[in-house]
Design an enzyme around this catalytic site. Structure first.
Site, short mmCIF file in Angstrom:
data_model
loop_
_atom_site.label_atom_id
_atom_site.label_comp_id
_atom_site.label_asym_id
_atom_site.label_seq_id
_atom_site.Cartn_x
_atom_site.Cartn_y
_atom_site.Cartn_z
NE ARG A 127 -3.73 -2.22 2.26
CZ ARG A 127 -4.67 -2.55 3.16
NH1 ARG A 127 -4.97 -1.60 4.35
NH2 ARG A 127 -5.28 -3.62 3.18
NE ARG A 163 -1.36 4.76 9.11
CZ ARG A 163 -2.63 4.54 9.04
NH1 ARG A 163 -3.29 4.26 8.22
NH2 ARG A 163 -3.51 4.81 10.31
CD GLU A 200 -8.64 -1.50 10.51
OE1 GLU A 200 -8.54 -2.16 9.83
OE2 GLU A 200 -8.48 -0.18 10.32
CB SER A 216 -11.93 -4.22 8.55
OG SER A 216 -11.61 -2.78 9.07
NE ARG A 270 -2.14 -2.14 11.41
CZ ARG A 270 -3.25 -0.87 11.54
NH1 ARG A 270 -4.29 -0.88 12.00
NH2 ARG A 270 -2.63 0.15 10.49
#
Length: 426
Positions: A262, A277, A349, A352, A391
């Site tokens: 990403r 991130r 988070e 999801s 994570r």
């Protein structure tokens, strides 16, 4: 992708649903383009019908010896040929414009999704476990990893730039162990079928799951025009693109462990230190392909499957129901799993899980044949992280850290770590 027929039937409801996402009404613009397209289709049909009729009349005129009329009809047909060609080109242009307008409109939220403009409107559904109680000030994961001598951001920056990491020794093995543990859990207890999928995909695949055209700046593109996947959702969901499945074979439950890439174009200044991130990270992805009636309960099942990993690792977390203004582009309803990070003193988070309805299926033209054999219907799609590996590694370091700087390996991971119970310096 939205069904223009459904918008035509209830434009006010469509605009009201978009308003819940904080977006202005667009049905008027869409329906104007749709009316223009339908008008053009009617004109084409009339011209084609006249051409067919004129063709028959030419034969009749020739049979009766009326050459003058026959030549006039031939001239009319030549003009109609040009008119039809120009009309078809105009219809294609209108279609492209209408589809481009529809392609950037997000999915409509379910009634169950709470109202709200951003993350402050999200609703906590439940919590599991308790935050660890340390007799010392807990450190953040990057401090732990660097002290252990097994997490190196400087080396990664020399090789690749910011937002990359090099791990070695036990931490590198922990990354691998987590992926294997997650896959075993999702394929065993939770019934997903493991896949190995491409990490590079074409435009159509990215369009099908909704990354294109709107989010191109968040992606990495290769020199030959392919895209590096931001999540295995793209590859897994597109396995049914252009396919017609049998209802008896649904639901399909698919999983894959892949690297994800990403650009993080909108994340300037956020989480610049550490592994939260990054441009490259690993994830075990969950995808379900269902009949429409199955999709809502399947969301609960998928969320529970993701939660089971956190529970097995003894990680405190909460489940958040996202409000309409904070959901992803393709989602109709989303649960976020947020794991507790003691070093940050915050929930972050880690997964999801979303139900997309037929939104992606329409973009991909993915269908199924109902058991009653009447026609075909679009499938529903769901996706979720089960889990983000990096994570989860961060959460283990922060939640299972010890005063001497070592990290206790959760019991469930020890078979994957060669029996090691602690990660120590060196």
């Amino acid at each position: 992708m939205h069904d223009i027929k459904a918008i035509r039937e209830n434009p006010a409801a469509f605009d009201q649903a978009l308003a819940r996402r904080g977006l202005p009404p667009v049905s008027g613009e869409l329906l104007a383009a749709d009316a223009e397209r339908r008008d053009q289709v009617q004109k084409l049909q009339e011209a084609q019908a006249r051409r067919n009729a004129a063709s028959k009349e030419v034969g009749e005129a020739m049979k009766s010896g009326d050459k003058t009329r026959a030549e006039a009809l031939k001239a009319e047909m030549a003009g109609l040929k040009e008119t039809i060609a120009a009309g078809e080109a105009r219809e294609r242009a209108i279609d492209e414009r209408l589809n481009a307008m529809l392609a950037v409109i997000p999915n409509l939220p379910l009634d169950e999704a709470p109202d709200g403009k951003d993350e402050t409107g999200n609703v906590e559904v439940r919590r599991w476990g308790a935050a660890p109680d340390f007799a010392f000030a807990p450190r953040q994961h990057f401090d732990i990893g660097e002290w252990l001598g097994q997490m190196d951001f400087e080396a990664a920056a020399r090789i690749s730039g910011a937002r990359f990491v090099v791990m070695r020794g036990q931490l590198a093995r922990l990354e691998r162990a987590l992926a294997q543990f997650m896959l075993d859990r999702q394929t065993g207890a939770n019934g997903y079928t493991e896949h190995y999928v491409p990490y590079m995909v074409n435009d159509a695949a990215m369009f099908g799951t909704g990354q294109l055209p709107k989010f191109a700046e968040d992606l990495f593109r290769t020199v030959d025009g392919r895209w590096l996947i931001p999540t295995a959702e793209v590859s897994l969901t597109n396995l049914v693109a252009g396919q017609t499945l049998e209802e008896k074979d649904l639901p399909l439950r698919l999983t894959a462990y892949t690297p994800c890439f990403r650009a993080e174009a909108g994340a300037a200044g956020r989480d610049t230190r550490g592994m939260i991130r990054q441009h490259q990270f690993s994830k075990v992805e969950l995808v379900s392909i269902t009949a429409p009636e199955q999709s809502r309960p399947e969301l609960e099942r998928m969320t529970n499957a993701a939660e089971s990993v956190l529970q097995a690792l003894g990680l405190h977390y909460r489940v958040m129901l996202l409000c309409a203004g904070d959901m992803g582009f393709g989602s109709r309803m989303t649960y976020d799993l947020e794991v507790w990070l003691p070093g940050q003193n915050a929930f972050r988070e880690i997964s999801s899980c979303s139900v997309c309805g037929d939104f992606q299926a329409r973009r991909m033209d993915a269908r199924f044949k109902p058991r009653d054999g009447k026609g075909t219907r679009h499938v529903h799609t769901l996706n979720g992280s089960g889990l983000a590996v990096g994570r989860t590694l961060v959460a283990i370091l922060e939640n299972h850290q010890n005063a001497d700087g070592s990290v206790t390996v959760p019991e469930a991971l020890r078979p994957y770590m060669g029996g090691a119970s602690k990660i120590t310096k060196g």
